[in-house]
Design a protein around this motif. Sequence first.
Motif, PDB file in Angstrom:
ATOM      1  N   ILE A 182     -33.036  10.787 -17.745  1.00  0.00           N
ATOM      2  CA  ILE A 182     -34.219  11.648 -17.898  1.00  0.00           C
ATOM      3  C   ILE A 182     -34.518  11.908 -19.369  1.00  0.00           C
ATOM      4  CG2 ILE A 182     -33.903  12.747 -15.652  1.00  0.00           C
ATOM      5  CD1 ILE A 182     -32.638  15.139 -17.108  1.00  0.00           C
ATOM      6  N   GLY A 183     -33.923  11.111 -20.256  1.00  0.00           N
ATOM      7  CA  GLY A 183     -34.176  11.278 -21.677  1.00  0.00           C
ATOM      8  C   GLY A 183     -33.516  12.495 -22.273  1.00  0.00           C
ATOM      9  N   ALA A 184     -32.506  13.031 -21.614  1.00  0.00           N
ATOM     10  CA  ALA A 184     -31.817  14.222 -22.102  1.00  0.00           C
ATOM     11  C   ALA A 184     -30.638  13.825 -22.989  1.00  0.00           C
ATOM     12  CB  ALA A 184     -31.332  15.080 -20.926  1.00  0.00           C
ATOM     13  N   ARG A 185     -30.079  14.816 -23.653  1.00  0.00           N
ATOM     14  CA  ARG A 185     -28.932  14.585 -24.533  1.00  0.00           C
ATOM     15  C   ARG A 185     -27.816  15.548 -24.146  1.00  0.00           C
ATOM     16  NH1 ARG A 185     -28.053  11.899 -29.124  1.00  0.00           N
ATOM     17  NH2 ARG A 185     -26.409  12.586 -30.524  1.00  0.00           N
ATOM     18  N   LEU A 186     -26.624  14.990 -23.944  1.00  0.00           N
ATOM     19  CA  LEU A 186     -25.459  15.786 -23.563  1.00  0.00           C
ATOM     20  C   LEU A 186     -24.473  15.826 -24.718  1.00  0.00           C
ATOM     21  CD1 LEU A 186     -23.996  17.171 -21.036  1.00  0.00           C
ATOM     22  CD2 LEU A 186     -22.702  15.032 -20.924  1.00  0.00           C
ATOM     23  N   THR A 187     -24.034  17.021 -25.092  1.00  0.00           N
ATOM     24  CA  THR A 187     -23.027  17.174 -26.146  1.00  0.00           C
ATOM     25  C   THR A 187     -21.909  18.075 -25.635  1.00  0.00           C
ATOM     26  OG1 THR A 187     -24.265  19.048 -27.098  1.00  0.00           O
ATOM     27  CG2 THR A 187     -24.679  16.849 -28.029  1.00  0.00           C
ATOM     28  N   LEU A 188     -20.684  17.744 -26.038  1.00  0.00           N
ATOM     29  CA  LEU A 188     -19.512  18.552 -25.729  1.00  0.00           C
ATOM     30  C   LEU A 188     -18.892  18.988 -27.046  1.00  0.00           C
ATOM     31  CD1 LEU A 188     -19.794  16.432 -23.220  1.00  0.00           C
ATOM     32  CD2 LEU A 188     -17.517  17.256 -22.648  1.00  0.00           C
ATOM     33  N   ASN A 189     -18.660  20.273 -27.196  1.00  0.00           N
ATOM     34  CA  ASN A 189     -18.139  20.819 -28.441  1.00  0.00           C
ATOM     35  C   ASN A 189     -16.937  21.698 -28.173  1.00  0.00           C
ATOM     36  OD1 ASN A 189     -20.309  19.757 -30.102  1.00  0.00           O
ATOM     37  ND2 ASN A 189     -21.611  21.312 -29.163  1.00  0.00           N
ATOM     38  N   GLN A 190     -15.991  21.637 -29.104  1.00  0.00           N
ATOM     39  CA  GLN A 190     -14.842  22.535 -29.072  1.00  0.00           C
ATOM     40  C   GLN A 190     -15.278  23.886 -29.632  1.00  0.00           C
ATOM     41  OE1 GLN A 190     -11.670  21.388 -28.096  1.00  0.00           O
ATOM     42  NE2 GLN A 190     -10.709  23.383 -28.278  1.00  0.00           N
ATOM     43  N   ARG A 191     -15.087  24.935 -28.864  1.00  0.00           N
ATOM     44  CA  ARG A 191     -15.478  26.261 -29.326  1.00  0.00           C
ATOM     45  C   ARG A 191     -14.431  26.803 -30.287  1.00  0.00           C
ATOM     46  NH1 ARG A 191     -16.238  30.288 -24.828  1.00  0.00           N
ATOM     47  NH2 ARG A 191     -17.429  31.391 -26.399  1.00  0.00           N
ATOM     48  N   PRO A 192     -14.840  27.699 -31.200  1.00  0.00           N
ATOM     49  CA  PRO A 192     -13.861  28.330 -32.102  1.00  0.00           C
ATOM     50  C   PRO A 192     -12.766  29.023 -31.302  1.00  0.00           C
ATOM     51  CG  PRO A 192     -16.095  28.785 -32.827  1.00  0.00           C
ATOM     52  CD  PRO A 192     -16.210  28.135 -31.488  1.00  0.00           C
ATOM     53  N   GLY A 193     -11.525  28.767 -31.639  1.00  0.00           N
ATOM     54  CA  GLY A 193     -10.413  29.311 -30.873  1.00  0.00           C
ATOM     55  C   GLY A 193     -10.073  28.361 -29.752  1.00  0.00           C
ATOM     56  N   ASN A 194     -10.458  28.718 -28.552  1.00  0.00           N
ATOM     57  CA  ASN A 194     -10.220  27.861 -27.396  1.00  0.00           C
ATOM     58  C   ASN A 194     -11.502  27.723 -26.600  1.00  0.00           C
ATOM     59  OD1 ASN A 194      -7.441  27.355 -27.752  1.00  0.00           O
ATOM     60  ND2 ASN A 194      -6.941  29.382 -26.979  1.00  0.00           N
ATOM     61  N   GLY A 195     -11.529  26.738 -25.752  1.00  0.00           N
ATOM     62  CA  GLY A 195     -12.662  26.593 -24.861  1.00  0.00           C
ATOM     63  C   GLY A 195     -13.559  25.429 -25.243  1.00  0.00           C
ATOM     64  N   THR A 196     -14.489  25.151 -24.351  1.00  0.00           N
ATOM     65  CA  THR A 196     -15.399  24.027 -24.503  1.00  0.00           C
ATOM     66  C   THR A 196     -16.807  24.480 -24.181  1.00  0.00           C
ATOM     67  OG1 THR A 196     -13.631  22.537 -23.783  1.00  0.00           O
ATOM     68  CG2 THR A 196     -15.857  21.649 -23.775  1.00  0.00           C
ATOM     69  N   GLU A 197     -17.781  23.889 -24.859  1.00  0.00           N
ATOM     70  CA  GLU A 197     -19.192  24.113 -24.550  1.00  0.00           C
ATOM     71  C   GLU A 197     -19.820  22.782 -24.147  1.00  0.00           C
ATOM     72  OE1 GLU A 197     -22.871  26.347 -26.632  1.00  0.00           O
ATOM     73  OE2 GLU A 197     -22.294  24.459 -27.596  1.00  0.00           O
ATOM     74  N   VAL A 198     -20.448  22.775 -22.990  1.00  0.00           N
ATOM     75  CA  VAL A 198     -21.232  21.629 -22.529  1.00  0.00           C
ATOM     76  C   VAL A 198     -22.694  22.001 -22.663  1.00  0.00           C
ATOM     77  CG1 VAL A 198     -21.775  20.114 -20.589  1.00  0.00           C
ATOM     78  CG2 VAL A 198     -19.425  20.906 -20.924  1.00  0.00           C
ATOM     79  N   HIS A 199     -23.433  21.202 -23.395  1.00  0.00           N
ATOM     80  CA  HIS A 199     -24.846  21.491 -23.660  1.00  0.00           C
ATOM     81  C   HIS A 199     -25.689  20.300 -23.237  1.00  0.00           C
ATOM     82  CE1 HIS A 199     -28.285  22.227 -26.774  1.00  0.00           C
ATOM     83  NE2 HIS A 199     -28.635  22.586 -25.555  1.00  0.00           N
ATOM     84  N   LEU A 200     -26.583  20.528 -22.290  1.00  0.00           N
ATOM     85  CA  LEU A 200     -27.538  19.512 -21.855  1.00  0.00           C
ATOM     86  C   LEU A 200     -28.918  19.945 -22.301  1.00  0.00           C
ATOM     87  CD1 LEU A 200     -28.125  16.929 -20.109  1.00  0.00           C
ATOM     88  CD2 LEU A 200     -28.617  18.516 -18.228  1.00  0.00           C
ATOM     89  N   ARG A 201     -29.564  19.103 -23.115  1.00  0.00           N
ATOM     90  CA  ARG A 201     -30.908  19.425 -23.607  1.00  0.00           C
ATOM     91  C   ARG A 201     -31.891  18.407 -23.061  1.00  0.00           C
ATOM     92  NH1 ARG A 201     -34.283  18.062 -27.884  1.00  0.00           N
ATOM     93  NH2 ARG A 201     -32.735  16.629 -28.759  1.00  0.00           N
ATOM     94  N   VAL A 202     -32.859  18.901 -22.327  1.00  0.00           N
ATOM     95  CA  VAL A 202     -33.945  18.058 -21.796  1.00  0.00           C
ATOM     96  C   VAL A 202     -35.163  18.301 -22.681  1.00  0.00           C
ATOM     97  CG1 VAL A 202     -35.274  17.440 -19.761  1.00  0.00           C
ATOM     98  CG2 VAL A 202     -32.982  18.383 -19.490  1.00  0.00           C
ATOM     99  N   PRO A 203     -35.513  17.371 -23.552  1.00  0.00           N
ATOM    100  CA  PRO A 203     -36.557  17.648 -24.544  1.00  0.00           C
ATOM    101  C   PRO A 203     -37.942  17.792 -23.972  1.00  0.00           C
ATOM    102  CG  PRO A 203     -35.892  15.347 -24.644  1.00  0.00           C
ATOM    103  CD  PRO A 203     -34.947  16.029 -23.707  1.00  0.00           C
ATOM    104  N   ALA A 204     -38.248  17.108 -22.885  1.00  0.00           N
ATOM    105  CA  ALA A 204     -39.598  17.150 -22.343  1.00  0.00           C
ATOM    106  C   ALA A 204     -39.528  17.283 -20.831  1.00  0.00           C
ATOM    107  CB  ALA A 204     -40.377  15.886 -22.720  1.00  0.00           C
ATOM    108  N   PRO A 205     -39.468  18.512 -20.312  1.00  0.00           N
ATOM    109  CA  PRO A 205     -39.415  18.684 -18.855  1.00  0.00           C
ATOM    110  C   PRO A 205     -40.569  17.985 -18.175  1.00  0.00           C
ATOM    111  CG  PRO A 205     -39.016  20.758 -19.996  1.00  0.00           C
ATOM    112  CD  PRO A 205     -39.462  19.781 -21.022  1.00  0.00           C
ATOM    113  N   GLN A 206     -40.265  17.330 -17.077  1.00  0.00           N
ATOM    114  CA  GLN A 206     -41.279  16.567 -16.356  1.00  0.00           C
ATOM    115  C   GLN A 206     -41.791  17.371 -15.185  1.00  0.00           C
ATOM    116  OE1 GLN A 206     -39.386  12.952 -15.214  1.00  0.00           O
ATOM    117  NE2 GLN A 206     -38.510  12.597 -17.235  1.00  0.00           N
ATOM    118  N   ARG A 207     -43.037  17.147 -14.879  1.00  0.00           N
ATOM    119  CA  ARG A 207     -43.614  17.803 -13.703  1.00  0.00           C
ATOM    120  C   ARG A 207     -43.242  17.039 -12.441  1.00  0.00           C
ATOM    121  NH1 ARG A 207     -47.208  21.700 -14.521  1.00  0.00           N
ATOM    122  NH2 ARG A 207     -48.014  22.036 -16.616  1.00  0.00           N
ATOM    123  N   SER A 208     -43.035  17.791 -11.390  1.00  0.00           N
ATOM    124  CA  SER A 208     -42.704  17.141 -10.121  1.00  0.00           C
ATOM    125  C   SER A 208     -43.940  16.454  -9.556  1.00  0.00           C
ATOM    126  CB  SER A 208     -42.182  18.181  -9.116  1.00  0.00           C
ATOM    127  OG  SER A 208     -43.169  19.162  -8.899  1.00  0.00           O
TER     128      SER A 208
END
Length: 317
Positions: free
Chosen positions: A290-316
Amino acid sequence: MSLFRRIFLLNATVLCAAAALLLLGPVTVSTPVVLTEALILTAGLIAMLVANAALLRVGLAPLQRLTRAMTTTDLLHPGRRPVVAGQGEVAELISTFNTMLDRLEAERAASTAVALSAQEDERHRIAQELHDEIGQTLTAVLLELKHVADHAPPLLRSQLRQVQETTRGSLDEIRRIARRLRPGVLEELGLTTALTALTHETTSHAGITVSRHFDQELPQLSHETELVIYRVAQESLTNIVRHAAAHRVNISLGADATGLHLRITDDGKGLGAAREGAGIRGMRERALLIGARLTLNQRPGNGTEVHLRVPAPQRSH
């Protein structure tokens, strides 16, 4: 040995041989060699070598950039193409490489779309069979057990009640698996309700506290986009429960000027040095559809952040 070094050493050998012939051979400026002439020849030789090295470095720089691009290219992490530079065959080689990458990414996207569509169809079929066949069979077994237990002696009745509870637990588990395979709530009640049900179902038995933050007014999304967001959230929560040893999870879904954002963070042990498994690669492939971008980052200290960015939402449709 690099191409630059081979060409440079070859040229240096030729130049040094020429200088040696001038100094030691019969073809010299004077005989015997005069010190000033030797100094002049040596300085000229050094100047030629430096100029040769500089010209080769400039001429081969596009090939070095192309080599770096070749070693770092990953179709799951689309990036910028190497700039077409240089002359003749060098520029043509870089242009051909860029064209090849475009073709490979298009072919991978097409094949991935077909594979994921087939996977969703198979999940739908399995979920339907679990619900219609195994689920109904276990329901009939429960009814028969209840009928037998009602007419059984007290000692046997207690054992039959235990069998009933075990069967009921198996039926609930089958229904839960069927819901994970085919999220009917996504089609019937929408994305935010489906994500709420998913977080509750996935983390409640694991003792994880979940905080949810969903925008009330999200842009209208196509079914494909909603399904990708749901599957990314599902895989992320599954990984957290299985591997992260987390106590708290935050999940948010919102939109701003840059697009739609799904963020899932936890306070677990983080990514560490582990390589990305099939689950994360599947998330990346879905995002690319869907043209999105997925990034996984190590959070400060412990933990993980999963970020999915959809730049141009599509209409149904």
